[in-house]
Design a protein around this motif. Structure first.
Motif, PDB file in Angstrom:
ATOM      1  N   TYR A   1       0.935  -1.411   0.007  1.00 34.56           N
ATOM      2  CA  TYR A   1       0.151   0.048   0.060  1.00 34.56           C
ATOM      3  C   TYR A   1       0.828   1.386   0.068  1.00 34.56           C
ATOM      4  O   TYR A   1       0.553   2.177  -0.654  1.00 34.56           O
ATOM      5  CB  TYR A   1      -0.963   0.100   1.029  1.00 34.56           C
ATOM      6  N   ASN A   2       1.993   0.963   0.661  1.00 32.96           N
ATOM      7  CA  ASN A   2       2.740   2.338   0.696  1.00 32.96           C
ATOM      8  C   ASN A   2       3.485   2.687  -0.603  1.00 32.96           C
ATOM      9  O   ASN A   2       3.473   3.851  -1.134  1.00 32.96           O
ATOM     10  CB  ASN A   2       3.879   2.258   1.937  1.00 32.96           C
TER      11      ASN A   2
ATOM     12  N   VAL B   1       0.239   3.653  -3.602  1.00 38.02           N
ATOM     13  CA  VAL B   1      -0.643   4.412  -2.981  1.00 38.02           C
ATOM     14  C   VAL B   1      -1.504   5.161  -3.890  1.00 38.02           C
ATOM     15  O   VAL B   1      -2.719   5.239  -3.922  1.00 38.02           O
ATOM     16  CB  VAL B   1      -0.360   5.377  -1.849  1.00 38.02           C
TER      17      VAL B   1
ATOM     18  N   LEU C   1      -5.556   4.539  -4.525  1.00 35.67           N
ATOM     19  CA  LEU C   1      -6.469   5.472  -4.477  1.00 35.67           C
ATOM     20  C   LEU C   1      -7.205   5.910  -5.662  1.00 35.67           C
ATOM     21  O   LEU C   1      -8.591   6.088  -5.617  1.00 35.67           O
ATOM     22  CB  LEU C   1      -5.817   6.767  -4.104  1.00 35.67           C
TER      23      LEU C   1
ATOM     24  N   THR D   1     -11.193   5.433  -4.309  1.00 34.12           N
ATOM     25  CA  THR D   1     -11.776   6.517  -3.621  1.00 34.12           C
ATOM     26  C   THR D   1     -13.090   6.920  -4.224  1.00 34.12           C
ATOM     27  O   THR D   1     -13.874   7.475  -3.456  1.00 34.12           O
ATOM     28  CB  THR D   1     -10.693   8.061  -4.081  1.00 34.12           C
TER      29      THR D   1
ATOM     30  N   GLY E   1      -8.236   3.224   4.532  1.00 37.98           N
ATOM     31  CA  GLY E   1      -7.645   3.169   3.178  1.00 37.98           C
ATOM     32  C   GLY E   1      -7.721   4.645   2.590  1.00 37.98           C
ATOM     33  O   GLY E   1      -7.251   5.418   3.129  1.00 37.98           O
ATOM     34  N   SER E   2      -8.434   5.042   1.422  1.00 32.06           N
ATOM     35  CA  SER E   2      -8.534   6.243   0.967  1.00 32.06           C
ATOM     36  C   SER E   2      -9.239   7.390   2.055  1.00 32.06           C
ATOM     37  O   SER E   2      -8.895   8.681   1.760  1.00 32.06           O
ATOM     38  CB  SER E   2      -9.143   6.596   0.056  1.00 32.06           C
TER      39      SER E   2
ATOM     40  N   ASP F   1      -5.503   3.629   9.950  1.00 32.75           N
ATOM     41  CA  ASP F   1      -5.022   2.589   8.943  1.00 32.75           C
ATOM     42  C   ASP F   1      -3.510   2.406   9.386  1.00 32.75           C
ATOM     43  O   ASP F   1      -2.906   3.152  10.018  1.00 32.75           O
ATOM     44  CB  ASP F   1      -5.009   3.403   7.413  1.00 32.75           C
TER      45      ASP F   1
ATOM     46  N   SER G   1      -1.240   1.894   7.003  1.00 30.51           N
ATOM     47  CA  SER G   1      -0.157   2.239   5.937  1.00 30.51           C
ATOM     48  C   SER G   1      -0.029   3.962   6.242  1.00 30.51           C
ATOM     49  O   SER G   1      -0.701   4.715   6.232  1.00 30.51           O
ATOM     50  CB  SER G   1      -0.700   2.246   4.727  1.00 30.51           C
TER      51      SER G   1
ATOM     52  N   LEU H   1      -1.220   5.941   3.384  1.00 24.37           N
ATOM     53  CA  LEU H   1      -2.618   6.079   3.454  1.00 24.37           C
ATOM     54  C   LEU H   1      -3.324   6.921   4.438  1.00 24.37           C
ATOM     55  O   LEU H   1      -4.150   7.889   4.127  1.00 24.37           O
ATOM     56  CB  LEU H   1      -3.354   4.876   3.476  1.00 24.37           C
TER      57      LEU H   1
ATOM     58  N   ARG I   1      -3.034  10.569   2.998  1.00 18.03           N
ATOM     59  CA  ARG I   1      -3.671  11.025   2.063  1.00 18.03           C
ATOM     60  C   ARG I   1      -5.138  10.881   2.438  1.00 18.03           C
ATOM     61  O   ARG I   1      -5.946  11.749   2.049  1.00 18.03           O
ATOM     62  CB  ARG I   1      -3.649   9.684   1.061  1.00 18.03           C
ATOM     63  N   ALA I   2      -5.459  10.067   3.527  1.00 17.92           N
ATOM     64  CA  ALA I   2      -6.934  10.076   4.041  1.00 17.92           C
ATOM     65  C   ALA I   2      -7.088  11.226   4.789  1.00 17.92           C
ATOM     66  O   ALA I   2      -8.260  11.765   5.066  1.00 17.92           O
ATOM     67  CB  ALA I   2      -7.064   8.698   4.555  1.00 17.92           C
TER      68      ALA I   2
END
Length: 201
Positions: free
Chosen positions: A9-10, A13, A17, A21, A48-49, A67, A69, A72, A75-76
């Motif tokens: 996931y890292n 990403v 997304l 998303t 996640g997103s 999360d 990650s 994430l 970003r989230a």
């Protein structure tokens, strides 16, 4: 969650997304929310997103999002406007805090052997008669697939897991197709569980 899964996931990403998303899960989200009242507190476990967190916030709920990650989480947090916390599933340790816990396509990264213990943690984190939603890829596979660890569930494996655990009763169990058009005929097992207060004593 296994380290290779977090690494995936890292490192992926942006692709993750872009594929998740904007997916419309409002029918399932609204089914989950129908058991709750605006102002109730929800934990988005493996957010996640942040797509679902944002939906719940917009519907008037108080939401905590976590999360595993690092990417994430960043970003989230930006997408939802709240501070998402970096937390592994095993670190869930609160007691009687949430009215609902949402785990959309997240706990499927745990080995089957760890799911009962995770349900114990979720039950402790929920208030009396709290609501829990989770989704898993449909099937019986367990192992690494496309760089991540997956545990798939079907109805039989789910009922066995919930029955052996004894902390919840199944309110609703149903299958859906994947909401992402590119995933074709892939199926998901969805569940809404209610904390069984009698078994928490």
């Amino acid at each position: 969650m296994n380290n290779p899964t977090l690494t995936y996931y890292n490192e992926n990403v942006d692709a993750f997304l872009s594929s998740t998303t904007t997916v419309d899960l409002s029918e399932i989200q609204d089914q989950f929310l129908s058991y709750l009242n605006p102002g109730d507190r929800i934990l988005d476990l493996g957010c996640g997103s942040g797509r679902d967190t944002k939906y719940f916030l917009d519907e008037g709920f108080v939401v905590d999002a976590v999360d595993g990650s690092d990417e994430l989480v960043i970003r989230a947090s930006s997408y939802t406007g709240i501070q998402v916390k970096r937390m592994l599933f095993a670190e869930l340790a609160c007691i009687n805090k949430y009215d609902g816990i949402w785990a959309c396509a997240s706990l499927l990264h745990l080995p089957y052997s760890q799911l009962s213990l995770m349900l114990d943690k979720i039950a402790r984190a929920l208030n009396e008669h709290g609501i829990f939603y989770a989704s898993f890829k449909y099937g019986e596979f367990e192992g690494e697939r496309n760089g991540r660890y997956f545990t798939d569930l079907n109805e039989e494996r789910c009922r066995e897991l919930i029955g052996d655990n004894g902390k919840f009763h199944i309110e609703c169990l149903w299958t859906t197709g994947d909401a992402r058009p590119e995933k074709g005929e892939e199926k998901w097992l969805n569940m809404i569980l209610i904390k069984d207060f009698q078994n928490q004593r």
